[in-house]
Design a protein around this motif. Structure first.
Motif, PDB file in Angstrom:
ATOM      1  N   THR A 196       2.320   1.733  -3.441  1.00  0.00           N
ATOM      2  CA  THR A 196       1.315   2.215  -4.393  1.00  0.00           C
ATOM      3  C   THR A 196       1.060   3.707  -4.189  1.00  0.00           C
ATOM      4  O   THR A 196       0.989   4.479  -5.145  1.00  0.00           O
ATOM      5  CB  THR A 196       0.009   1.421  -4.223  1.00  0.00           C
ATOM      6  OG1 THR A 196       0.314   0.031  -4.275  1.00  0.00           O
ATOM      7  CG2 THR A 196      -0.980   1.751  -5.330  1.00  0.00           C
ATOM      8  N   GLU A 197       0.948   4.129  -2.921  1.00  0.00           N
ATOM      9  CA  GLU A 197       0.760   5.546  -2.608  1.00  0.00           C
ATOM     10  C   GLU A 197       1.925   6.381  -3.130  1.00  0.00           C
ATOM     11  O   GLU A 197       1.737   7.438  -3.722  1.00  0.00           O
ATOM     12  CB  GLU A 197       0.654   5.734  -1.087  1.00  0.00           C
ATOM     13  CG  GLU A 197      -0.754   5.761  -0.563  1.00  0.00           C
ATOM     14  CD  GLU A 197      -1.675   6.634  -1.393  1.00  0.00           C
ATOM     15  OE1 GLU A 197      -1.412   7.834  -1.494  1.00  0.00           O
ATOM     16  OE2 GLU A 197      -2.649   6.102  -1.970  1.00  0.00           O
ATOM     17  N   ARG A 254       2.136   7.142  -6.806  1.00  0.00           N
ATOM     18  CA  ARG A 254       1.197   8.168  -7.284  1.00  0.00           C
ATOM     19  C   ARG A 254       1.814   9.558  -7.276  1.00  0.00           C
ATOM     20  O   ARG A 254       1.244  10.495  -7.854  1.00  0.00           O
ATOM     21  CB  ARG A 254      -0.078   8.144  -6.447  1.00  0.00           C
ATOM     22  CG  ARG A 254      -0.879   6.863  -6.707  1.00  0.00           C
ATOM     23  CD  ARG A 254      -2.270   6.981  -6.186  1.00  0.00           C
ATOM     24  NE  ARG A 254      -2.942   8.159  -6.726  1.00  0.00           N
ATOM     25  CZ  ARG A 254      -4.084   8.640  -6.279  1.00  0.00           C
ATOM     26  NH1 ARG A 254      -4.666   8.051  -5.268  1.00  0.00           N
ATOM     27  NH2 ARG A 254      -4.638   9.702  -6.820  1.00  0.00           N
ATOM     28  N   ARG A 255       2.963   9.724  -6.629  1.00  0.00           N
ATOM     29  CA  ARG A 255       3.637  11.022  -6.660  1.00  0.00           C
ATOM     30  C   ARG A 255       4.244  11.290  -8.037  1.00  0.00           C
ATOM     31  O   ARG A 255       4.611  12.429  -8.340  1.00  0.00           O
ATOM     32  CB  ARG A 255       4.767  11.083  -5.618  1.00  0.00           C
ATOM     33  CG  ARG A 255       4.360  10.765  -4.173  1.00  0.00           C
ATOM     34  CD  ARG A 255       3.671  11.916  -3.486  1.00  0.00           C
ATOM     35  NE  ARG A 255       4.539  12.996  -3.063  1.00  0.00           N
ATOM     36  CZ  ARG A 255       4.868  13.244  -1.785  1.00  0.00           C
ATOM     37  NH1 ARG A 255       4.442  12.456  -0.832  1.00  0.00           N
ATOM     38  NH2 ARG A 255       5.612  14.286  -1.473  1.00  0.00           N
ATOM     39  N   GLN A 297      -1.043   0.954  -8.956  1.00  0.00           N
ATOM     40  CA  GLN A 297      -1.222  -0.427  -8.519  1.00  0.00           C
ATOM     41  C   GLN A 297      -0.567  -1.394  -9.512  1.00  0.00           C
ATOM     42  O   GLN A 297       0.132  -2.324  -9.121  1.00  0.00           O
ATOM     43  CB  GLN A 297      -2.721  -0.724  -8.416  1.00  0.00           C
ATOM     44  CG  GLN A 297      -3.035  -1.908  -7.544  1.00  0.00           C
ATOM     45  CD  GLN A 297      -4.519  -2.195  -7.493  1.00  0.00           C
ATOM     46  OE1 GLN A 297      -5.163  -2.353  -8.525  1.00  0.00           O
ATOM     47  NE2 GLN A 297      -5.053  -2.270  -6.298  1.00  0.00           N
ATOM     48  N   ASP A 315       0.837  -1.205   0.000  1.00  0.00           N
ATOM     49  CA  ASP A 315       0.000   0.000   0.000  1.00  0.00           C
ATOM     50  C   ASP A 315       0.867   1.247   0.000  1.00  0.00           C
ATOM     51  O   ASP A 315       0.590   2.217  -0.716  1.00  0.00           O
ATOM     52  CB  ASP A 315      -0.911   0.018   1.248  1.00  0.00           C
ATOM     53  CG  ASP A 315      -2.000  -1.029   1.151  1.00  0.00           C
ATOM     54  OD1 ASP A 315      -2.199  -1.572   0.056  1.00  0.00           O
ATOM     55  OD2 ASP A 315      -2.634  -1.307   2.185  1.00  0.00           O
ATOM     56  N   PHE A 316       1.921   1.237   0.811  1.00  0.00           N
ATOM     57  CA  PHE A 316       2.829   2.377   0.923  1.00  0.00           C
ATOM     58  C   PHE A 316       3.499   2.633  -0.433  1.00  0.00           C
ATOM     59  O   PHE A 316       3.608   3.779  -0.892  1.00  0.00           O
ATOM     60  CB  PHE A 316       3.865   2.057   2.015  1.00  0.00           C
ATOM     61  CG  PHE A 316       4.894   3.112   2.269  1.00  0.00           C
ATOM     62  CD1 PHE A 316       4.562   4.462   2.263  1.00  0.00           C
ATOM     63  CD2 PHE A 316       6.218   2.757   2.534  1.00  0.00           C
ATOM     64  CE1 PHE A 316       5.527   5.433   2.500  1.00  0.00           C
ATOM     65  CE2 PHE A 316       7.182   3.729   2.767  1.00  0.00           C
ATOM     66  CZ  PHE A 316       6.839   5.066   2.747  1.00  0.00           C
ATOM     67  N   PRO A 332      -4.340   6.081  -9.544  1.00  0.00           N
ATOM     68  CA  PRO A 332      -4.396   4.912  -8.647  1.00  0.00           C
ATOM     69  C   PRO A 332      -4.250   3.567  -9.364  1.00  0.00           C
ATOM     70  O   PRO A 332      -3.529   2.696  -8.884  1.00  0.00           O
ATOM     71  CB  PRO A 332      -5.763   5.045  -7.972  1.00  0.00           C
ATOM     72  CG  PRO A 332      -6.478   6.144  -8.644  1.00  0.00           C
ATOM     73  CD  PRO A 332      -5.497   6.966  -9.391  1.00  0.00           C
TER      74      PRO A 332
END
Lengths: 196, 196
Positions: free
Chosen positions: B9-10, B13-14, B24, B6-7, B20
């Motif tokens: 994937t977040e 996004r930067r 992923q 999750d970290f 999203p």
């Protein structure tokens, strides 16, 4: 210009769907406007490579030997749903209609890409499905040619071992107008029609 | 599923242009097929954030205080070419027609995005252009509305200080067929026509 910048641009090209121009744009953006984001991404990549492994039971990505979902005792151990990717699993979870367990293939059979039954580790799936607790295997691979072929292959393999195997229903999507649905889907829905 | 995933994937996004779903897909791809690439990207990001700074003379990205190009004594110090990005500078270098030095704005005037003359550090450009050695400033910002506005602003600013300022020629592209070139470009080419 800068060797470190060239190295970064090259490394960004390892991301799927990122070509030379995009990689350059990403590198410039990070260095010019979001160095904090770059540092965070560096840490996230390092941590993920270090800690993310495959769940020993369902094969999805997990930080622990067995993932949270497989450890959850409220799930129905008689049902095993086979999906291609963790993203597919997430979509099914979001429907809140399924309370069984999963097996994540991490791919699909794709002879053109050189991915055969061995590359998918289908032996792991057979071991999992024949553990005694599983009563029914629900095949939820995609309804693409490759997904269908994968479902067919797994179905034959498990039925030969006496397992009960089912497949997600095909048909007209919810909210679908017949005029705009493709003929193949309507044909399938007609063949699979249900009495009401 | 996995917190580290999750970290990651977040963090992905930067990157510019990554939403999203793409983030992923990128995270799954790296963890499933290219962990080595992920580790390399982690290192490249860390190194770039650590070592890449702006050249004290031309403002482009550089690992050293003054970049290689500005240090090159074979370049013509009387010419200073102003570009928006390091990518533009690279394109001009590839033409092999320019032997002077550069100033890289790292952006363009864009009031809608809140980027004014101060944000572009145009004072640095003025200091650089009035160092005594520079005889002519060639404006090579893009021929977009924002690039043209930036060129106009810089031109006025430098001409007020008695500098000679020029702009890349506009006209029909090499290999261009009049039938398929836009009217604005042809109009411009007509106004700027040259005697042969």
């Amino acid at each position: 210009m800068s060797k470190a910048l060239d190295f970064l641009t090259e490394a960004l090209r390892r991301l799927p769907g990122v070509g030379p121009k995009s990689a350059q744009r990403m590198a410039f953006h990070l260095l010019q406007y979001d160095r904090e984001g770059a540092a965070e991404l560096s840490r996230a990549l390092y941590q993920a490579v270090d800690t993310v492994h495959h769940c020993a039971k369902c094969n999805t990505f997990s930080d622990t030997t067995v993932c949270d979902l497989c450890m959850d005792e409220s799930r129905d151990t008689a049902l095993l749903c086979v999906v291609e990717t963790p993203a597919d699993q997430l979509m099914i979870e979001q429907t809140l209609t399924y309370k069984g367990l999963y097996f994540v293939l991490m791919g699909r059979l794709s002879p053109l890409d050189g991915i055969g039954p061995k590359d998918l580790h289908l032996d792991k799936l057979v071991t999992r499905a024949t553990d005694g607790a599983v009563q029914e295997v629900v095949l939820a691979t995609n309804f693409t040619n490759e997904g269908e072929a994968t479902a067919h292959y797994i179905s034959e393999m498990l039925k030969a071992r006496g397992m009960k195997v089912s497949r997600l229903a095909r048909g007209v999507p919810v909210g679908g107008e017949l005029e705009y649905v493709d003929a193949g889907t309507i044909a399938r829905a007609m063949l699979d029609r249900r009495s009401t």
